[in-house]
Structure formats: structure tokens, C-alpha cells
Motif scaffolding. Structure first.
Motif, PDB file in Angstrom:
ATOM      1  N   ALA A  37     -31.949  21.117  31.627  1.00 19.80           N
ATOM      2  CA  ALA A  37     -31.339  21.047  30.299  1.00 19.80           C
ATOM      3  C   ALA A  37     -31.052  19.599  29.924  1.00 19.80           C
ATOM      4  N   ILE A  38     -30.566  18.820  30.886  1.00 14.20           N
ATOM      5  CA  ILE A  38     -30.289  17.401  30.636  1.00 14.20           C
ATOM      6  C   ILE A  38     -31.572  16.653  30.302  1.00 14.20           C
ATOM      7  N   VAL A  39     -32.630  16.902  31.058  1.00 15.41           N
ATOM      8  CA  VAL A  39     -33.907  16.227  30.808  1.00 15.41           C
ATOM      9  C   VAL A  39     -34.445  16.598  29.429  1.00 15.41           C
ATOM     10  N   SER A  40     -34.254  17.864  29.024  1.00  5.61           N
ATOM     11  CA  SER A  40     -34.732  18.299  27.706  1.00  5.61           C
ATOM     12  C   SER A  40     -34.011  17.584  26.583  1.00  5.61           C
ATOM     13  N   ALA A  41     -32.793  17.088  26.872  1.00  8.67           N
ATOM     14  CA  ALA A  41     -31.985  16.404  25.865  1.00  8.67           C
ATOM     15  C   ALA A  41     -32.015  14.888  26.024  1.00  8.67           C
ATOM     16  N   THR A  42     -32.839  14.392  26.942  1.00 14.77           N
ATOM     17  CA  THR A  42     -32.932  12.944  27.155  1.00 14.77           C
ATOM     18  C   THR A  42     -34.395  12.510  27.141  1.00 14.77           C
ATOM     19  N   SER A  43     -35.024  12.387  28.300  1.00 10.50           N
ATOM     20  CA  SER A  43     -36.384  11.831  28.328  1.00 10.50           C
ATOM     21  C   SER A  43     -37.403  12.719  27.630  1.00 10.50           C
TER      22      SER A  43
END
Length: 420
Positions: free
Chosen positions: A355-361
Motif C-alpha cells: 500500500a505504501i509503495v502504491s502511494a509513493t514510487s
């Protein structure tokens, strides 16, 4: 205009917890940030992390005492202790122009609010979004966004870096050639992306509204002009038509079947579904949206859809190769609560780190900005946030933002810099 800008700056200072930017991003200013844990935005984790920033860019990321860009043994400019440092979040679907007036209803062009009221409200939405840890947002779309985008870029008002489609493509009557010309007009006006409505809304069942030929004209011309496309598509048919037309990103897709999910994956199309935030926001503020024209049937549809979206998202997670990106569709009263959408995605089965990766890189890639934002690495823009706790284990930690830096400028920090 001068009076309006003065009011905007006063608003920024008056908000709870607000501070003036603590550092400028001049080429001669070097700052160091130390945190117990660093999430790099690409799935990596570092402990005892030091990040060195100069001129608004990250120049070094190291474990232990810094050796590059700052002398060994120096104290951190920003000592974040046990906080988790990570890239600023990137929300690829927001509506900062949506706000509730003093009369308790959504702002409309004829409701009596003037430019100052609208500017203050929009600035407040952007400020709330930035303080929630979102350092880049894509507005899709509003004709007045260009001035808002430029005011943020010039630091007239605090807010996330803003990209915009300007006015969306809504009219279903023009010929394909006329729509191609309209895409060229949007580019000339300074749009960052083309927003297209391929379907009606939930209340009309999301039926396809643009013809296949119109969609092909819009998305084909956008590609020819080097522009991205983001398509509002709810029904399975409208999703399929937009993907086959060569459009680049699908928003919503509530009624997409597994066949459309696979088609998006096969064609490399970005998918930004909404699991909860925008739907729950309407339901939580029934009084406001009733005064704004929503009917009892509207709320019934929203309630039913809210119960169905986790299953859609779970199916999307199981679709090999599908590029899921974070877009909240934040409207009035949802700004600053953006991360609630990530919590719902995790509840629907997504791993917190994914989820974090989907909202960052991953979000940065969808915007074509992966070389500048979305990760903590040398050469990237210094868009950084820090939160209490570890969001890779507890996504709820993203609700506890304690530090916000955008382009090297600190907008939120609980303490005083160790040195200047």
C-alpha cells in the motif's frame, strides 16, 4: 488579489499546528535528517538512517553517521528519534476545489461566494492535504486549478505539488476531430493530464457515455501530444472501451469484471479504484450533501457500493500484473483524511508495504515523475514525511504525521531544528 493572498497566508499560520517553513531550499543550505527507521518507497527498509538534503534535493542516504554532504560527527538538523522517515505520499486523484460554504452546502458558481472565499477554501484543502503527509497530488479536474498549482509552486500558499487536468472532457456531442482539437487546447492551456468522462456516475449505473470513436480520438491525440489520460469509468463496458481506446489510467471501475481487470493488466493500464474514503465521506455528511442535491436514492447507492468495493479491490489484488495506484477522489470534507483510503485497502487484503509503495514510487511512475519523487534516494526531490510508528506493519501509523518536508522546505515539525 493582494488582499486574498494575505488572507491565505494568515489562514496557513492560524491552522492548528501550523508553522512557517523552517528551511529554504537554497543551493547553499545543507540539512541532515536522522530517524531510527527509513522506508525508501520502493519496498526497502533502513535502520539508523541519515538523509542529507541540499537545494531541495536529496544528496545522500546513509546508515549510521553521515559521510557524504555533511561532516562526520555533526548533529542532525532534524533529529526524528524513533519516527519512521519515508517519501511524501502521492495521491493521484483529488478535488481541492470542492468545499462546503458557510451555508452548509457544496460550493456552486451561483451561491454568492466570491473569489476570496473560494481561494481561502481551496488553500485550506491543500494545507490539510499537505499536513496529512501528501506532498504531491493530482487534481482532476477544475478549470481554475492552474492558478492554484502555480501559487503552490511559488510558495505563495503551502500545499502539495499539484498537477491538474484543468477542465475535464465531459461533452459527448463533439465529433472525434473536435475532441482531438480540444486535447490540443488543454495542452496549450497548461494541463498536466487529460481527464475524460467515459461513463455516467453511480446513480446512472455507470453506463458508457463517450463512444468508442470519441474515446479513441481523445486518448490517441493525448498520446500524440505526449500527455497522459485519466478516465472516469464505472461500468464494465466503459472500462473496457477506455482500455481498448488506448487510455492510460482508469478511475473507479466499480463494476469491472475479472475480464476488464485482466485487460488492464495486459495493456499496462494504471488502475485507481476507491475502496472507502469518498463513499464513506458522503455517508458521514448526509446533511451537507442532502442540502447539495443528493437524494435518498443517492445514499442508498453509495451505501451499497461501499459494501461492494472491498471485494473488487481484493479481485484486483489477485490479478497478475495489474498496476494498482493510490487515488482517493478526495472531495469536500475528505481533504486531510486521504490515508483512510490506504487503511481500507489494507483491510481488503493489501500488504501494508505494498500500500505504501502504491502511494509513493508506483504513484510517481503513473505520473511520469519517478525520476523526481516517490522514493528516498540521492538525486530525488526532498519530499519527505515522518510518522509515529511503523506503517509497514501498522498502516494506521500514516495517520500520525509528525514531520513534513516538500522540496527541501519543512512545513511541519514538532520540535526546533538542532542547528540552522
Amino acid at each position: 488579489m493582494a488582499r486574498t493572498l494575505a488572507l491565505l497566508l494568515a489562514l496557513a499560520g492560524a491552522r492548528a499546528g501550523a508553522q512557517a517553513p523552517a528551511d529554504t531550499a537554497s543551493d547553499t543550505t545543507t540539512v541532515t535528517i536522522h530517524a531510527a527507521t527509513l522506508l525508501d518507497g520502493r519496498g526497502g527498509v533502513r535502520r539508523d538512517a541519515w538523509v542529507t538534503v541540499r537545494g531541495g534535493r536529496i544528496v545522500a542516504v546513509e546508515a549510521g553517521a553521515p559521510r557524504t554532504g555533511a561532516r562526520r560527527g555533526t548533529r542532525a538538523t532534524y533529529e526524528l528519534g524513533t519516527l519512521t522517515l519515508m517519501p511524501g505520499l502521492i495521491d493521484v486523484h483529488v478535488h481541492p476545489s470542492w468545499y462546503v460554504t458557510s451555508r452548509g452546502a457544496l460550493h456552486r458558481p451561483d451561491d454568492g461566494d466570491g473569489p476570496a472565499e473560494a481561494a481561502l477554501a481551496r488553500a485550506g484543502n491543500l494545507y490539510a492535504t499537505l499536513m496529512a503527509g501528501v506532498t504531491t497530488a493530482q487534481s482532476i479536474g477544475d478549470a481554475d486549478d492552474a492558478a492554484l498549482r502555480d501559487a503552490v509552486a511559488r510558495r505563495v500558499i503551502p500545499g502539495p505539488r499539484l498537477l491538474t487536468s484543468l477542465a475535464p472532457m465531459l461533452d459527448t456531442t463533439p465529433s472525434p476531430d473536435s475532441l482531438r482539437a480540444l486535447v490540443r487546447t488543454r495542452k496549450a492551456e497548461g494541463a498536466d493530464v487529460v481527464k475524460i468522462f467515459a461513463s455516467a456516475g453511480l446513480g446512472a449505473g455507470g453506463r458508457q457515455t463517450m463512444s468508442d470513436a470519441q474515446l479513441a480520438a481523445l486518448c490517441g491525440e493525448a498520446r500524440a501530444q505526449g500527455m497522459r489520460t485519466v478516465v472516469h469509468a464505472i461500468s464494465a463496458g466503459s472500462v473496457r472501451a477506455a482500455v481498448l481506446a488506448g487510455c492510460g489510467q482508469i478511475e473507479h471501475g466499480m463494476y469491472a469484471t475479472d475480464a476488464e481487470l485482466r485487460l488492464m493488466a495486459e495493456r499496462g493500464v494504471w488502475f485507481s479504484p476507491q475502496v472507502c474514503l469518498v463513499l464513506q465521506n458522503y455517508l458521514d455528511h448526509r446533511d451537507v450533501f442532502t442540502r447539495s442535491g443528493f437524494t435518498a436514492r443517492s445514499f442508498e447507492t453509495l451505501q451499497r457500493t461501499l459494501a461492494e468495493t472491498p471485494a473488487l479491490f481484493a479481485r484486483a489484488l489477485k490479478t497478475p500484473g495489474l498496476k494498482l495506484v493510490w487515488g482517493t477522489d478526495a472531495v469536500a470534507l475528505a481533504h486531510g483524511h486521504n490515508v483512510d483510503e490506504l487503511a481500507c485497502r489494507v483491510a481488503a487484503g493489501q500488504r501494508p508495504m505494498d500500500a505504501i509503495v502504491s502511494a509513493t514510487s508506483l504513484a510517481a511512475r503513473s505520473l511520469g515523475l519517478e525520476a523526481r519523487i516517490g522514493a528516498v534516494a540521492p538525486g530525488m526531490d526532498a519530499d519527505l514525511i515522518a510518522v509515529e510508528g511503523d506503517p509497514s506493519r501498522d498502516i494506521g501509523a500514516l495517520r500520525r504525521v509528525a514531520f513534513v518536508m516538500r522540496a527541501g522546505v519543512v512545513y511541519r515539525h514538532g520540535g526546533v531544528p538542532a542547528r540552522r
